[in-house]
Design a protein around this motif. Sequence first.
Motif, PDB file in Angstrom:
ATOM      1  N   LYS A 120       0.746  -1.239   0.050  1.00  0.00           N
ATOM      2  CA  LYS A 120      -0.054  -0.131  -0.162  1.00  0.00           C
ATOM      3  C   LYS A 120       0.986   1.278   0.067  1.00  0.00           C
ATOM      4  CE  LYS A 120      -3.982  -2.179   2.434  1.00  0.00           C
ATOM      5  NZ  LYS A 120      -3.366  -3.463   2.522  1.00  0.00           N
ATOM      6  N   THR A 151      -0.980  -0.252   6.450  1.00  0.00           N
ATOM      7  CA  THR A 151      -1.377   1.265   6.452  1.00  0.00           C
ATOM      8  C   THR A 151      -0.635   1.844   7.664  1.00  0.00           C
ATOM      9  OG1 THR A 151      -3.314   0.913   7.751  1.00  0.00           O
ATOM     10  CG2 THR A 151      -3.642   0.896   5.041  1.00  0.00           C
ATOM     11  N   ASN A 187       1.823   4.880   1.153  1.00  0.00           N
ATOM     12  CA  ASN A 187       1.669   5.553   2.464  1.00  0.00           C
ATOM     13  C   ASN A 187       2.269   7.020   2.229  1.00  0.00           C
ATOM     14  OD1 ASN A 187      -0.157   3.657   3.484  1.00  0.00           O
ATOM     15  ND2 ASN A 187       1.624   2.380   4.264  1.00  0.00           N
TER      16      ASN A 187
END
Length: 132
Positions: free
Chosen positions: A52, A68, A54
């Motif tokens: 992911k 996350t 970030n």
Amino acid sequence: MQNQGSTQPSGGDMAYKMRKLTENFLELFARRKNCVILYKIEFVPKEVRRMKRNRCKYCFCMFQSPDTRMVCDDCKKLDETLFDSVEAYLKKYPNSNALQISEGLEIPLYVVLRFIDEGRLQFSGGRFEKLK
């Protein structure tokens, strides 16, 4: 239809087979419709897909991680130090609010508020003392 310069990996790699099927389909479709292939589909490994994007809450750099997280690896030590100091302050002065914490530790108010937003700090029912 086979490329002479390409070598097929041993063991029948599934990603390789899917990529070749897709390329062959796109070539057949382009010939049938008299159009040009504008792009080719790239298959991304599962490890990369699960990452992911970030943004670090301190230096605002972009980084990838499987979860996350709010802090990059470079700022992780700073974040832990700030949280430890807030935790020690709350143990010493248990009924403090975010403004009192930020003034007492001389850190920005948004740092304390972000700890609350992240769920690392929680509100508790308590009584406030008079400010002198």
